[in-house]
Write a protein that holds these residues in place. Sequence first.
Motif, short mmCIF file in Angstrom:
data_model
loop_
_atom_site.label_atom_id
_atom_site.label_comp_id
_atom_site.label_asym_id
_atom_site.label_seq_id
_atom_site.Cartn_x
_atom_site.Cartn_y
_atom_site.Cartn_z
N ALA A 19 71.30 38.12 37.99
CA ALA A 19 71.56 39.30 38.81
C ALA A 19 72.79 39.07 39.69
N LEU A 40 72.70 44.34 46.09
CA LEU A 40 71.76 44.57 45.00
C LEU A 40 70.50 45.28 45.49
N VAL A 41 70.01 44.88 46.65
CA VAL A 41 68.82 45.51 47.22
C VAL A 41 69.10 46.97 47.52
N GLU A 43 71.41 48.92 46.18
CA GLU A 43 71.57 49.64 44.90
C GLU A 43 70.21 49.89 44.25
N GLY A 44 69.32 48.90 44.32
CA GLY A 44 67.96 49.08 43.79
C GLY A 44 67.21 50.16 44.54
N GLN A 45 67.39 50.21 45.85
CA GLN A 45 66.75 51.25 46.66
C GLN A 45 67.23 52.63 46.21
N ARG A 47 68.40 53.51 43.36
CA ARG A 47 67.88 53.79 42.01
C ARG A 47 66.41 54.21 42.08
N LEU A 48 65.62 53.52 42.90
CA LEU A 48 64.20 53.87 43.03
C LEU A 48 64.02 55.25 43.64
#
Length: 89
Positions: A19, A40-41, A43-45, A47-48
């Motif tokens: 990652a 990354l966190v 971006e993940g947020q 996306r979710l």
Amino acid sequence: MPTTHPRHQVTETETVHEALEIARAAWPNETSPSKLLTRLVVEGQHRLLENPRIRAELRRRALSELHQEHPWPQGPGYLDAVREQDWAE
């Protein structure tokens, strides 16, 4: 660096390493693993939050917390009882 925020430890497993490599390709000017992980966190947020089911669950939790902090003072069934009253005109 001193902070009042909670800290989290992440071990660079093979998955985390991969990652980070993808993150380095996405953000080549960022060299700090901590900052890459933070991006990354985030971006993940994002996306979710695109998932309607997750957004609905977050709204449900927020309403539940609001209700716990500010409960309806009249109790359950209050509005039905008011609607059934015979109001003088």
